[in-house]
Design a protein around this motif. Structure first.
Motif, PDB file in Angstrom:
ATOM      1  N   VAL A 191      17.563  43.533 -20.950  1.00  0.00           N
ATOM      2  CA  VAL A 191      18.932  43.397 -21.460  1.00  0.00           C
ATOM      3  C   VAL A 191      19.443  41.978 -21.244  1.00  0.00           C
ATOM      4  N   LEU A 192      20.125  41.450 -22.238  1.00  0.00           N
ATOM      5  CA  LEU A 192      20.854  40.190 -22.116  1.00  0.00           C
ATOM      6  C   LEU A 192      22.324  40.464 -22.364  1.00  0.00           C
ATOM      7  N   ILE A 193      23.169  40.141 -21.389  1.00  0.00           N
ATOM      8  CA  ILE A 193      24.621  40.307 -21.519  1.00  0.00           C
ATOM      9  C   ILE A 193      25.213  38.954 -21.918  1.00  0.00           C
ATOM     10  N   VAL A 194      25.928  38.924 -23.023  1.00  0.00           N
ATOM     11  CA  VAL A 194      26.526  37.690 -23.525  1.00  0.00           C
ATOM     12  C   VAL A 194      28.035  37.765 -23.298  1.00  0.00           C
ATOM     13  N   GLU A 195      28.576  36.810 -22.561  1.00  0.00           N
ATOM     14  CA  GLU A 195      29.999  36.788 -22.207  1.00  0.00           C
ATOM     15  C   GLU A 195      30.610  35.447 -22.593  1.00  0.00           C
ATOM     16  N   ALA A 196      31.764  35.495 -23.286  1.00  0.00           N
ATOM     17  CA  ALA A 196      32.416  34.264 -23.735  1.00  0.00           C
ATOM     18  C   ALA A 196      33.022  33.474 -22.582  1.00  0.00           C
ATOM     19  N   GLY A 197      33.442  34.162 -21.524  1.00  0.00           N
ATOM     20  CA  GLY A 197      34.111  33.488 -20.420  1.00  0.00           C
ATOM     21  C   GLY A 197      33.158  33.066 -19.320  1.00  0.00           C
ATOM     22  N   ALA A 198      33.717  32.396 -18.331  1.00  0.00           N
ATOM     23  CA  ALA A 198      32.941  31.890 -17.200  1.00  0.00           C
ATOM     24  C   ALA A 198      32.904  32.911 -16.064  1.00  0.00           C
ATOM     25  N   LEU A 199      32.004  32.705 -15.122  1.00  0.00           N
ATOM     26  CA  LEU A 199      31.971  33.518 -13.908  1.00  0.00           C
ATOM     27  C   LEU A 199      32.931  32.934 -12.881  1.00  0.00           C
ATOM     28  N   TRP A 200      33.812  33.781 -12.394  1.00  0.00           N
ATOM     29  CA  TRP A 200      34.713  33.426 -11.298  1.00  0.00           C
ATOM     30  C   TRP A 200      34.477  34.445 -10.191  1.00  0.00           C
ATOM     31  N   ASN A 201      33.636  34.088  -9.224  1.00  0.00           N
ATOM     32  CA  ASN A 201      33.489  35.032  -8.121  1.00  0.00           C
ATOM     33  C   ASN A 201      34.680  34.866  -7.176  1.00  0.00           C
ATOM     34  N   SER A 202      34.731  35.695  -6.177  1.00  0.00           N
ATOM     35  CA  SER A 202      35.938  35.737  -5.341  1.00  0.00           C
ATOM     36  C   SER A 202      36.303  34.381  -4.753  1.00  0.00           C
ATOM     37  N   HIS A 203      35.303  33.611  -4.334  1.00  0.00           N
ATOM     38  CA  HIS A 203      35.585  32.313  -3.726  1.00  0.00           C
ATOM     39  C   HIS A 203      36.097  31.292  -4.741  1.00  0.00           C
TER      40      HIS A 203
END
Length: 663
Positions: A191-203
């Motif tokens: 599976v490839l998940i395509v996301e328009a936005g960026a990753l913002w982890n908790s930190h």
């Protein structure tokens, strides 16, 4: 980072600031306020800053152009008051530009950290304390980071290592996409998940509201309907709107949690030609709830604003004696925070809508996306899926077969990624409809429903400090609408707060004495996509009377809870007092949607399930009609309005569609 507004636009903003704060003791210069607005809009990608820039020209013209720019602030303040009472649609829309200036003032931020803002003059003036500086006593949850729950940036696929083909492409990483991806990897698919936005982890997250709203929300939290009557809040980041929501997890028609007279959602779907296997759907609810440890929140996390609504409702229902009121469930929300058993329970900082910096909310990036990634799924962030590509041949029944997806990378270049087995569209109601329309499905994006919210703020006799708790703690299901407690941090609260000039300033100075709640009412199958934007009109004989009645009810509940003044979110910013004829007030004050501040955080529909291809976009298994291998697994599949927060039902629908291998 350049300034998005030119010299003339900045001058208009400065004149607006002077007018809106005329004779108000503010703690910043007007140049600082304009600089803050420039900074915030410089962070917003896309065309939103340019659109606001053109609106500023319209504001200037409405305020008599050169006179507004050259005459003293008293003239601008007078013109703004006139504008606030106008019934001309364009002037009402322009009047809402004030929220941008208020955000520039109350969203003021110094340096990088909370410690840098110990002497923040704006926050100190209204008596607000940032979470890092709050004192928590025995038995309270510490406001600190709970480690080990986030995706990391190293888990993402680099843009120079995008696979040329995979088994399944999932478009969207929010509630629908993440759950579907986790199930599909469990079935053994690549599976490839395509996301328009960026990753913002908790930190990555912070309490700098202006930065978080600009970066985490579609259009910097300024996405709206075509007529500008309803703001539509949606996330644009890895995890989607689960990053910026309050974690609320309600089931449709849950016994004891739903008004007995409320519409039966599943029966309504069946009547429209879209039945679900109810037992299977509740199994999906159970599996998602188990994975997210969904449970009722601890009452201490909403200790003031939550009981304010519950106690006010109890007093109101007792006074009316109406059996319908007496039957209304008044409950604490269940949410996907924690769980307490591992010490990750909610720290109730009051900033849910700009992301949890403490790793305590189980959004998709802390749960199903991790499951999918551990199962082998790849996550491609900051990449926009444009359209589905089709094979030249069809199957023996003449159905189209998806071959892949075209995507746009951050540098503006385009790529084709092939899908050996299929494509799942789960980008949210609006974005999924755009993708499907660009892929040749002209019927996509119709019969869109909204749960529409409208805030009502109350001034209480004593200090409550309800900002030091969960943003949304309790609700009342009144049958055809809901009441929900809610409160916002300073910048967001200032943009929602009705009132002009000194009235607005006075209300914000009473920040510690405010209680707040909102109504939630359905606009069922009223919207459609038009040139990529949502067109939705409220009916004068259905939604508007319901809006008036719901606002009147909540106003009465505030007074039953002891409020001294109530501020409904109407454009002129009126104040209501105990003893006022509340029903008569709303009957005359609201004639159209433009008169009220309206928003929605969970649109649904647009690609509805239906057994009949003429009445829906996907079939009862969420497969797009006329295709062999394209599924939709987000809230756009809902056949009608579900009335309540859509998060849990979206996840359950994705689970329902993919528990058995669809490919």
């Amino acid at each position: 980072m350049g300034k998005p507004f030119n010299f003339l636009q900045a001058a208009i903003l400065k004149s607006l600031s002077k007018a809106l704060f005329h004779k108000v003791d503010i703690k910043l210069t007007h140049d600082q306020i304009v600089a803050n607005v420039q900074y915030q809009f410089g962070l917003i990608p896309g065309d939103t800053p340019r659109t606001i820039g053109f609106t500023l020209y319209a504001v200037c013209l409405a305020l008599w152009g050169p006179l507004f720019l050259l005459l003293p602030a008293s003239f601008g303040a007078w013109r703004l008051r006139v504008l606030s009472r106008s019934q001309v649609d364009i002037l009402q829309d322009i009047a809402r530009i004030r929220g941008i200036v208020y955000a520039g003032y109350y969203g003021h931020w110094q340096g990088e950290t909370q410690d840098d803002n110990l002497d923040n003059p704006v926050l100190n003036a209204i008596g607000f304390t940032l979470p890092a500086h709050r004192v928590r006593g025995p038995g309270e949850v510490k406001i600190d980071y709970f480690p080990g729950r986030d995706l990391s940036h190293s888990d993402l696929v680099p843009h120079d290592a995008i696979p040329s083909e995979v088994d399944v492409i999932v478009i969207g990483s929010g509630a629908g996409g993440a759950v579907a991806a986790a199930n599909l990897t469990a079935h053994g698919h690549e599976v490839l998940i395509v996301e328009a936005g960026a990753l913002w982890n908790s930190h990555d997250l912070s309490h700098e509201e202006r930065r978080m709203t600009s970066k985490l929300f579609v259009d910097g939290a300024l996405q709206n309907t075509v007529d500008h009557d309803v703001i539509v809040f949606q996330g644009r980041c890895v995890g989607g709107s689960t990053v910026i929501n309050n974690g609320i997890a309600l089931r449709v028609n849950q016994p004891g949690m739903t008004h007995p007279d409320a519409v039966d959602v599943f029966a309504r779907w069946a009547s429209l030609g879209a039945p679900v296997d109810v037992a299977r759907f509740h199994h999906a609810y159970d599996k998602v709830s188990e994975r997210l440890s969904i449970h009722p929140i601890d009452p201490k996390s909403g200790r003031n604003n939550g009981p304010h609504l519950l106690n006010g409702w109890a007093a109101h229902a007792a006074a009316t004696g109406d059996p319908r009121d007496l039957a209304a469930p008044a409950k604490w929300f269940s949410k996907n925070y924690g769980p307490d058993s591992i010490g990750a329970n909610c720290a109730y900082c009051g900033y849910c809508n700009t992301g949890c910096p403490y790793g305590r909310k189980q959004g998709m990036a802390q749960s199903f996306l991790i499951d999918a990634h551990q199962g082998g799924a790849k996550i491609l962030a900051e990449t926009k899926a444009d359209a589905i590509l089709w094979r030249d041949d069809c199957d023996e029944d003449g159905k189209r077969i998806a071959d892949g997806v075209t995507v746009t990378l951050p540098d503006g270049s385009h790529r084709i990624i092939r899908a050996r087995k299929g494509v799942v569209v789960a980008a949210g109601t609006l974005a999924s409809s755009r993708v499907l329309q660009k892929s040749g499905f002209g019927q996509s994006g119709t019969n869109i429903s909204l749960n529409i919210a409208c805030p009502v703020v109350a001034l209480m006799p004593t200090e409550l400090r309800v900002w030091d708790e969960d943003q949304m703690a309790t609700y009342v299901d009144c049958g055809d609408f809901l009441l929900e407690s809610h409160f916002q941090p300073p910048m967001s609260m200032s943009t929602l707060m009705p009132g002009w000039i000194e009235d607005h300033a006075r209300r914000m100075l009473n920040y510690n004495r405010l209680a707040s709640a909102g109504i939630l009412f359905p606009a069922d199958r009223r919207g459609h996509m038009e040139n990529g934007n949502l067109n939705l009109t409220l009916r004068s004989d259905v939604e508007l009377p319901l809006l008036r009645r719901a606002l009147a009810t909540l106003t009465k509940v505030h007074f039953a809870a002891g409020a001294l003044e109530v501020y409904p979110a109407l454009l002129p910013g009126q104040t209501l007092y105990p003893g006022d004829d509340i029903d008569a007030f709303f009957a005359t004050a609201i004639r159209e949607a433009d008169d009220v501040t309206l928003s929605s955080s969970h649109p649904h529909g647009g690609n509805a399930r239906n057994a009949d291809p003429a009445k829906g976009v996907v079939d009862l298994d969420c497969r797009v009609h006329g295709t062999t291998n394209v599924l939709v697994t987000d809230a756009s599949t809902f056949t009608s309005c579900i009335r309540v927060n859509a998060q849990l039902t979206t996840m359950a629908m994705a689970y329902y569609a993919t528990e058995a291998d669809p490919f």
